[in-house]
Write a protein that holds these residues in place. Structure first.
Motif, PDB file in Angstrom:
ATOM      1  N   GLU A  93       0.830  -1.204   0.000  1.00 15.94           N
ATOM      2  CA  GLU A  93       0.000   0.000   0.000  1.00 15.94           C
ATOM      3  C   GLU A  93       0.867   1.258   0.000  1.00 15.94           C
ATOM      4  O   GLU A  93       0.564   2.234  -0.703  1.00 15.94           O
ATOM      5  CB  GLU A  93      -0.925  -0.005   1.213  1.00 15.94           C
ATOM      6  CG  GLU A  93      -1.778   1.250   1.378  1.00 15.94           C
ATOM      7  CD  GLU A  93      -2.698   1.527   0.205  1.00 15.94           C
ATOM      8  OE1 GLU A  93      -3.175   2.671   0.077  1.00 15.94           O
ATOM      9  OE2 GLU A  93      -2.958   0.603  -0.591  1.00 15.94           O
ATOM     10  N   ASN A  94       1.948   1.241   0.759  1.00 14.33           N
ATOM     11  CA  ASN A  94       2.871   2.382   0.747  1.00 14.33           C
ATOM     12  C   ASN A  94       3.470   2.583  -0.641  1.00 14.33           C
ATOM     13  O   ASN A  94       3.608   3.714  -1.124  1.00 14.33           O
ATOM     14  CB  ASN A  94       3.992   2.167   1.775  1.00 14.33           C
ATOM     15  CG  ASN A  94       3.808   3.033   2.999  1.00 14.33           C
ATOM     16  OD1 ASN A  94       2.717   3.530   3.264  1.00 14.33           O
ATOM     17  ND2 ASN A  94       4.863   3.213   3.756  1.00 14.33           N
ATOM     18  N   ALA A  95       3.834   1.492  -1.285  1.00 13.18           N
ATOM     19  CA  ALA A  95       4.398   1.569  -2.633  1.00 13.18           C
ATOM     20  C   ALA A  95       3.366   2.109  -3.617  1.00 13.18           C
ATOM     21  O   ALA A  95       3.692   2.902  -4.505  1.00 13.18           O
ATOM     22  CB  ALA A  95       4.884   0.194  -3.079  1.00 13.18           C
ATOM     23  N   ARG A  96       2.119   1.681  -3.464  1.00 12.70           N
ATOM     24  CA  ARG A  96       1.047   2.170  -4.348  1.00 12.70           C
ATOM     25  C   ARG A  96       0.870   3.676  -4.201  1.00 12.70           C
ATOM     26  O   ARG A  96       0.718   4.403  -5.194  1.00 12.70           O
ATOM     27  CB  ARG A  96      -0.264   1.451  -4.015  1.00 12.70           C
ATOM     28  CG  ARG A  96      -1.408   1.787  -4.964  1.00 12.70           C
ATOM     29  CD  ARG A  96      -2.732   1.239  -4.446  1.00 12.70           C
ATOM     30  NE  ARG A  96      -3.146   1.907  -3.218  1.00 12.70           N
ATOM     31  CZ  ARG A  96      -3.736   3.109  -3.180  1.00 12.70           C
ATOM     32  NH1 ARG A  96      -3.961   3.766  -4.314  1.00 12.70           N
ATOM     33  NH2 ARG A  96      -4.086   3.647  -2.034  1.00 12.70           N
ATOM     34  N   GLN A  97       0.910   4.165  -2.967  1.00  8.39           N
ATOM     35  CA  GLN A  97       0.764   5.600  -2.738  1.00  8.39           C
ATOM     36  C   GLN A  97       1.932   6.382  -3.334  1.00  8.39           C
ATOM     37  O   GLN A  97       1.742   7.454  -3.908  1.00  8.39           O
ATOM     38  CB  GLN A  97       0.638   5.866  -1.243  1.00  8.39           C
ATOM     39  CG  GLN A  97      -0.660   5.361  -0.638  1.00  8.39           C
ATOM     40  CD  GLN A  97      -0.726   5.560   0.859  1.00  8.39           C
ATOM     41  OE1 GLN A  97       0.124   6.189   1.471  1.00  8.39           O
ATOM     42  NE2 GLN A  97      -1.760   5.004   1.482  1.00  8.39           N
ATOM     43  N   ALA A  98       3.138   5.833  -3.203  1.00 11.68           N
ATOM     44  CA  ALA A  98       4.306   6.485  -3.799  1.00 11.68           C
ATOM     45  C   ALA A  98       4.184   6.538  -5.317  1.00 11.68           C
ATOM     46  O   ALA A  98       4.517   7.547  -5.957  1.00 11.68           O
ATOM     47  CB  ALA A  98       5.585   5.745  -3.397  1.00 11.68           C
ATOM     48  N   ARG A  99       3.689   5.459  -5.904  1.00 17.51           N
ATOM     49  CA  ARG A  99       3.500   5.410  -7.350  1.00 17.51           C
ATOM     50  C   ARG A  99       2.473   6.439  -7.799  1.00 17.51           C
ATOM     51  O   ARG A  99       2.630   7.100  -8.832  1.00 17.51           O
ATOM     52  CB  ARG A  99       3.078   4.000  -7.754  1.00 17.51           C
ATOM     53  CG  ARG A  99       3.007   3.767  -9.253  1.00 17.51           C
ATOM     54  CD  ARG A  99       3.033   2.283  -9.589  1.00 17.51           C
ATOM     55  NE  ARG A  99       1.984   1.567  -8.867  1.00 17.51           N
ATOM     56  CZ  ARG A  99       2.217   0.648  -7.917  1.00 17.51           C
ATOM     57  NH1 ARG A  99       3.446   0.362  -7.558  1.00 17.51           N
ATOM     58  NH2 ARG A  99       1.214   0.029  -7.322  1.00 17.51           N
ATOM     59  N   GLN A 100       1.409   6.595  -7.039  1.00 17.50           N
ATOM     60  CA  GLN A 100       0.397   7.600  -7.355  1.00 17.50           C
ATOM     61  C   GLN A 100       0.981   9.007  -7.315  1.00 17.50           C
ATOM     62  O   GLN A 100       0.655   9.849  -8.154  1.00 17.50           O
ATOM     63  CB  GLN A 100      -0.776   7.491  -6.388  1.00 17.50           C
ATOM     64  CG  GLN A 100      -1.725   6.347  -6.672  1.00 17.50           C
ATOM     65  CD  GLN A 100      -2.935   6.353  -5.748  1.00 17.50           C
ATOM     66  OE1 GLN A 100      -2.868   6.823  -4.622  1.00 17.50           O
ATOM     67  NE2 GLN A 100      -4.045   5.830  -6.232  1.00 17.50           N
ATOM     68  N   LEU A 101       1.827   9.263  -6.317  1.00 12.26           N
ATOM     69  CA  LEU A 101       2.475  10.570  -6.223  1.00 12.26           C
ATOM     70  C   LEU A 101       3.302  10.858  -7.464  1.00 12.26           C
ATOM     71  O   LEU A 101       3.212  11.933  -8.064  1.00 12.26           O
ATOM     72  CB  LEU A 101       3.374  10.628  -4.987  1.00 12.26           C
ATOM     73  CG  LEU A 101       2.712  10.924  -3.649  1.00 12.26           C
ATOM     74  CD1 LEU A 101       3.728  10.773  -2.529  1.00 12.26           C
ATOM     75  CD2 LEU A 101       2.115  12.319  -3.633  1.00 12.26           C
ATOM     76  N   LEU A 102       4.118   9.898  -7.860  1.00 12.75           N
ATOM     77  CA  LEU A 102       4.956  10.086  -9.039  1.00 12.75           C
ATOM     78  C   LEU A 102       4.109  10.321 -10.280  1.00 12.75           C
ATOM     79  O   LEU A 102       4.398  11.205 -11.091  1.00 12.75           O
ATOM     80  CB  LEU A 102       5.843   8.858  -9.229  1.00 12.75           C
ATOM     81  CG  LEU A 102       7.041   8.745  -8.284  1.00 12.75           C
ATOM     82  CD1 LEU A 102       7.563   7.318  -8.255  1.00 12.75           C
ATOM     83  CD2 LEU A 102       8.144   9.691  -8.690  1.00 12.75           C
ATOM     84  N   ASN A 103       3.064   9.525 -10.430  1.00 11.03           N
ATOM     85  CA  ASN A 103       2.194   9.673 -11.602  1.00 11.03           C
ATOM     86  C   ASN A 103       1.536  11.047 -11.642  1.00 11.03           C
ATOM     87  O   ASN A 103       1.461  11.678 -12.697  1.00 11.03           O
ATOM     88  CB  ASN A 103       1.111   8.598 -11.584  1.00 11.03           C
ATOM     89  CG  ASN A 103       1.614   7.255 -12.054  1.00 11.03           C
ATOM     90  OD1 ASN A 103       2.560   7.184 -12.826  1.00 11.03           O
ATOM     91  ND2 ASN A 103       1.009   6.182 -11.576  1.00 11.03           N
TER      92      ASN A 103
END
Length: 206
Positions: free
Chosen positions: A62-72
């Motif tokens: 979930e933390n990785a998903r949130q980081a990916r959303q930020l980058l996107n």
């Protein structure tokens, strides 16, 4: 509706797991303690996650998903790839040195002599999210003549090192407290200046 309720319940359970982890440490963060904190049944936790290690791996994901959303979001909202990374820097630094990331890193240390699975899971999540997406943005910057380098994966790692350095380790072992806004801003700006000195072309205008 059921799926939405389950998603909300999972968020509550994982939030409770962070609280128990902060209060008790990884070894004492039992499924029962987490269930009680979340006002959930122990059976629910075992049905959904199987065991404690799987629960914490879900939190890593979930933390990785949130980081990916930020980058996107930063990439989508900026035509200039370098400006996207410059503005992302402070946000990314706040995420990777924040309480959730620190709690998971400490949990990974606690798991070394139990299953040894959580640390590799965290490392793999980082490799799949932050570094590859930064590399893609830097690739676009090179294609536009803004950066000059040989290997975009290496460049992404250089930027991450300049931005984060040993801060995650220092936070995890308790020698650094949470960074305040001034520290985050100063470190992000310094990392960006150094990065541009290494790779920016005259075309970048920076």
């Amino acid at each position: 509706m059921k799926t939405e309720r389950q998603a909300q319940r999972r968020q509550q359970i994982e939030a409770a797991a962070y609280e128990v982890l902060a209060e008790k440490g990884y070894k004492a963060a039992s499924m029962l303690a987490i269930a009680k904190k979340a006002s959930a049944s122990n059976e629910t936790l075992y049905n959904w996650y199987g065991n404690k290690q799987t629960l914490f791996r879900s939190m890593v994901a979930e933390n990785a998903r949130q980081a990916r959303q930020l980058l996107n979001s930063f990439e989508e909202n900026h035509d200039d790839p370098l400006e996207a990374v410059r503005q992302l820097g402070p946000v990314l630094l706040r995420v990777v040195t924040g309480e959730k990331a620190v709690a998971l890193n400490r949990a990974a240390v606690g798991d070394v002599h139990e299953t040894g699975q959580l640390g590799p899971t965290i490392a793999e999540a980082g490799k799949r999210t932050i570094a590859p997406m930064l590399a893609e943005v830097f690739g676009r910057a090179r294609a536009e003549g803004l950066l000059d380098y040989d290997d975009r994966e290496d460049v992404a790692q250089v930027y991450i090192s300049l931005l984060i350095g040993d801060l995650q380790i220092e936070r995890a072992i308790g020698v650094r407290s949470v960074l305040d806004d001034a520290e985050i801003s100063e470190r992000s700006q310094r990392a960006w200046r150094l990065f541009l000195k290494l790779y920016a072309t005259d075309n970048s205008g920076r």
